[in-house]
Motif scaffolding. Structure first.
Motif, mmCIF file in Angstrom:
data_model
loop_
_atom_site.group_PDB
_atom_site.id
_atom_site.type_symbol
_atom_site.label_atom_id
_atom_site.label_comp_id
_atom_site.label_asym_id
_atom_site.label_seq_id
_atom_site.Cartn_x
_atom_site.Cartn_y
_atom_site.Cartn_z
ATOM 1 N N LEU A 70 0.828 -1.209 0.000
ATOM 2 C CA LEU A 70 0.000 0.000 0.000
ATOM 3 C C LEU A 70 0.863 1.260 0.000
ATOM 4 N N ARG A 71 1.970 1.213 0.694
ATOM 5 C CA ARG A 71 2.886 2.363 0.673
ATOM 6 C C ARG A 71 3.414 2.585 -0.756
ATOM 7 N N GLU A 72 3.715 1.494 -1.451
ATOM 8 C CA GLU A 72 4.176 1.607 -2.843
ATOM 9 C C GLU A 72 3.064 2.139 -3.737
ATOM 10 N N ALA A 73 1.848 1.685 -3.511
ATOM 11 C CA ALA A 73 0.713 2.172 -4.306
ATOM 12 C C ALA A 73 0.515 3.671 -4.106
ATOM 13 N N ALA A 74 0.648 4.112 -2.849
ATOM 14 C CA ALA A 74 0.520 5.540 -2.560
ATOM 15 C C ALA A 74 1.637 6.340 -3.218
ATOM 16 N N LYS A 75 2.854 5.804 -3.134
ATOM 17 C CA LYS A 75 4.009 6.497 -3.701
ATOM 18 C C LYS A 75 3.851 6.686 -5.211
ATOM 19 N N LYS A 76 3.296 5.675 -5.892
ATOM 20 C CA LYS A 76 3.103 5.767 -7.344
ATOM 21 C C LYS A 76 2.143 6.886 -7.712
ATOM 22 N N ARG A 77 1.247 7.239 -6.796
ATOM 23 C CA ARG A 77 0.284 8.316 -7.050
ATOM 24 C C ARG A 77 0.697 9.617 -6.379
ATOM 25 N N GLU A 78 1.976 9.681 -5.978
ATOM 26 C CA GLU A 78 2.517 10.867 -5.302
ATOM 27 C C GLU A 78 1.627 11.265 -4.129
ATOM 28 N N MET A 79 1.403 10.287 -3.302
ATOM 29 C CA MET A 79 0.438 10.421 -2.217
ATOM 30 C C MET A 79 1.036 9.852 -0.941
ATOM 31 N N ARG A 80 0.634 10.366 0.199
ATOM 32 C CA ARG A 80 1.098 9.819 1.469
ATOM 33 C C ARG A 80 0.272 8.593 1.833
ATOM 34 N N TYR A 81 0.949 7.607 2.423
ATOM 35 C CA TYR A 81 0.253 6.393 2.848
ATOM 36 C C TYR A 81 -0.854 6.729 3.852
ATOM 37 N N SER A 82 -0.588 7.670 4.720
ATOM 38 C CA SER A 82 -1.586 8.040 5.728
ATOM 39 C C SER A 82 -2.858 8.588 5.077
ATOM 40 N N ASP A 83 -2.711 9.227 3.903
ATOM 41 C CA ASP A 83 -3.890 9.730 3.195
ATOM 42 C C ASP A 83 -4.609 8.617 2.434
ATOM 43 N N LEU A 84 -3.838 7.683 1.883
ATOM 44 C CA LEU A 84 -4.452 6.551 1.179
ATOM 45 C C LEU A 84 -5.375 5.785 2.118
ATOM 46 N N LYS A 85 -4.962 5.626 3.369
ATOM 47 C CA LYS A 85 -5.748 4.856 4.330
ATOM 48 C C LYS A 85 -7.103 5.485 4.621
ATOM 49 N N LYS A 86 -7.246 6.770 4.327
ATOM 50 C CA LYS A 86 -8.495 7.468 4.628
ATOM 51 C C LYS A 86 -9.529 7.345 3.509
ATOM 52 N N ILE A 87 -9.119 6.774 2.383
ATOM 53 C CA ILE A 87 -10.025 6.685 1.242
ATOM 54 C C ILE A 87 -10.919 5.463 1.386
ATOM 55 N N ASP A 88 -12.199 5.648 1.092
ATOM 56 C CA ASP A 88 -13.199 4.619 1.320
ATOM 57 C C ASP A 88 -13.103 3.512 0.267
ATOM 58 N N ARG A 89 -13.661 2.346 0.609
ATOM 59 C CA ARG A 89 -13.760 1.240 -0.350
ATOM 60 C C ARG A 89 -14.523 1.710 -1.592
ATOM 61 N N GLY A 90 -14.283 1.066 -2.702
ATOM 62 C CA GLY A 90 -14.872 1.527 -3.961
ATOM 63 C C GLY A 90 -13.948 2.515 -4.624
ATOM 64 N N VAL A 91 -13.802 3.697 -4.026
ATOM 65 C CA VAL A 91 -12.847 4.691 -4.525
ATOM 66 C C VAL A 91 -11.431 4.136 -4.413
ATOM 67 N N ARG A 92 -11.197 3.339 -3.388
ATOM 68 C CA ARG A 92 -9.885 2.723 -3.169
ATOM 69 C C ARG A 92 -9.398 1.931 -4.385
ATOM 70 N N ARG A 93 -10.351 1.376 -5.138
ATOM 71 C CA ARG A 93 -9.978 0.513 -6.262
ATOM 72 C C ARG A 93 -9.200 1.272 -7.339
ATOM 73 N N ASP A 112 -17.520 -5.006 6.182
ATOM 74 C CA ASP A 112 -18.630 -4.059 6.124
ATOM 75 C C ASP A 112 -18.236 -2.661 6.604
ATOM 76 N N GLY A 113 -17.173 -2.578 7.401
ATOM 77 C CA GLY A 113 -16.798 -1.272 7.953
ATOM 78 C C GLY A 113 -16.057 -0.406 6.976
ATOM 79 N N ASN A 114 -16.286 0.890 7.045
ATOM 80 C CA ASN A 114 -15.497 1.851 6.263
ATOM 81 C C ASN A 114 -14.232 2.194 7.008
ATOM 82 N N SER A 115 -13.219 2.611 6.259
ATOM 83 C CA SER A 115 -12.000 3.094 6.929
ATOM 84 C C SER A 115 -11.984 4.588 6.909
#
Length: 391
Positions: free
Chosen positions: A326-349, A388-391
């Motif tokens: 996930l850290r690598e996925a965030a880095k590829k989008r020039e994004m912080r891992y801490s911000d990636l974790k805040k994105i909801d399922r669906g959009v996460r895809r 079922d839970g959102n992050s």
């Protein structure tokens, strides 16, 4: 960092961070049972015991519904008490929905136990029959529900399984999940990554050649579409369980959605459910196996994953592998891992796939003793149901 335009799109989907960060669990919603723990979109079993050693297991959700399913079964591998004992691992990476992966999670292992009993031991034939029976059972379900739920014909799953039985490793794969072996090279003081499974994805030239040889009269059996090779211009994998619309012509018609329907009927299956099977003795230098859906391998190389397992504590290693991806996925989008974790399922895809990881550690003393104390382990990734839970 993210562009302001993209931030406006995803910001309404951001929630407080809860996703298994060892240093930040404030506000996290946790549920715990014997089979594991959930934190938002992450489920994990940090450490457990199987007949031949220890294991670690984790799943993170990206889709609206979790399409990955997985299981670890340790103990009897046959219907008979006199049959073989060992450990079974299954990774089922679904597509088009979760129905097929859940179905395989519920039926494949039982089918394998039935055919292992019939063959009086673990054999390649028993594994092939278990795959074929599970496929046939699912296609029967598609036929039964055709009038009420025709889209079930467009749902499928990759299917990767591994068994350790009597000191032998059995790997069977249909699709593009992967298992990698960590083998100790003591002279070099390192652990080498060995890819064990064979993948079935049209991006691989040998897979395209196999498809062309099986369908010599079809010039469109593989098509380069938007710079991606796809079978019939629709799907990347060439083997799966399910995907009835590409197995039997009776399902490639209305009321199935037009995007799945081929313009002409076909007379033999386009995709196959037959797995590629690998059988080899387990050697003393074999330390662990990493089973994972392709969501992990999209961001980590075989050797990177093996190095991480080798250099880290066993406890929580599957979760650590997912977090690293996930850290690598965030880095590829020039994004912080801490911000990636805040994105909801669906959009996460849009950032990463559902990811399932099972790390199986091999205890050679337990294998050599070939003893079983009567304890069984049966565990499903994410409890066998979508998170079922959102992050």
């Amino acid at each position: 960092m993210l562009s302001s335009g993209f931030m406006k799109i995803v910001y309404p989907c951001w929630k407080p961070s809860v996703e298994g960060d060892d240093n930040n669990n404030n506000g996290s919603r946790k549920s715990r049972d014997e089979s594991g723990r959930s934190e938002g979109l992450l489920w994990y079993k940090d450490l457990g015991h199987h007949v031949n050693g220890e294991f670690s297991m984790a799943v993170v959700q990206a889709n609206n519904l979790l399409e990955d399913a997985s299981q670890l079964e340790s103990g009897p591998l046959s219907l008979y008490d006199s049959g073989p004992k060992g450990t079974f691992v299954g990774i089922y990476d679904g597509h088009g929905g979760p129905e097929t992966s859940r179905f395989v999670n519920d039926h494949l292992f039982n089918n394998l136990k039935r055919f292992t009993a019939e063959h009086q031991g673990m054999t390649v034939d028993a594994i092939n029959k278990a795959y074929a029976a599970t496929e046939e059972d699912f296609l029967c379900l598609v036929r039964e529900q055709w009038c009420n739920k025709p889209q079930l014909a467009s749902v499928g799953t990759c299917c990767l399984v591994g068994m350790i039985c009597n000191g032998t490793l059995y790997i069977a794969n249909a699709g593009d999940s992967r298992v990698v072996l960590g083998r100790s090279e003591r002279a070099l003081r390192e652990v080498r990554a060995i890819q064990v499974s064979e993948e079935h994805n049209a991006s691989i030239e040998s897979v395209r050649e196999e498809l062309r040889s099986m369908h010599p009269d079809d010039s469109q059996i593989v098509v380069l579409k938007h710079k991606v090779w796809r079978v019939k211009g629709i799907i990347q994998i060439s083997r799966s369980i399910g995907d009835a619309y590409l197995k039997r012509s009776e399902f490639n018609r209305e009321p199935l959605l037009a995007k799945f329907r081929l313009p002409e009927p076909f007379h033999k299956p386009i995709l196959s459910a037959k797995p590629a099977i690998y059988v080899e003795k387990i050697y003393p230098q074999d330390e662990f196996l990493i089973f994972a859906s392709d969501g992990l391998w999209e961001h980590l190389s075989n050797q990177e994953a093996v190095d991480l397992v080798h250099r880290s504590p066993r406890n929580g290693i599957a979760r650590r592998l997912i977090k690293t991806a996930l850290r690598e996925a965030a880095k590829k989008r020039e994004m912080r891992y801490s911000d990636l974790k805040k994105i909801d399922r669906g959009v996460r895809r849009h950032f990463h796939d559902d990811i399932t990881v099972i790390v199986l550690f091999i205890d050679h003393q337990l294998i050599s003793k070939n003893s079983w104390n009567g304890a069984t382990v049966s565990i499903r990734g994410a409890g066998g149901t979508p998170t079922d839970g959102n992050s």
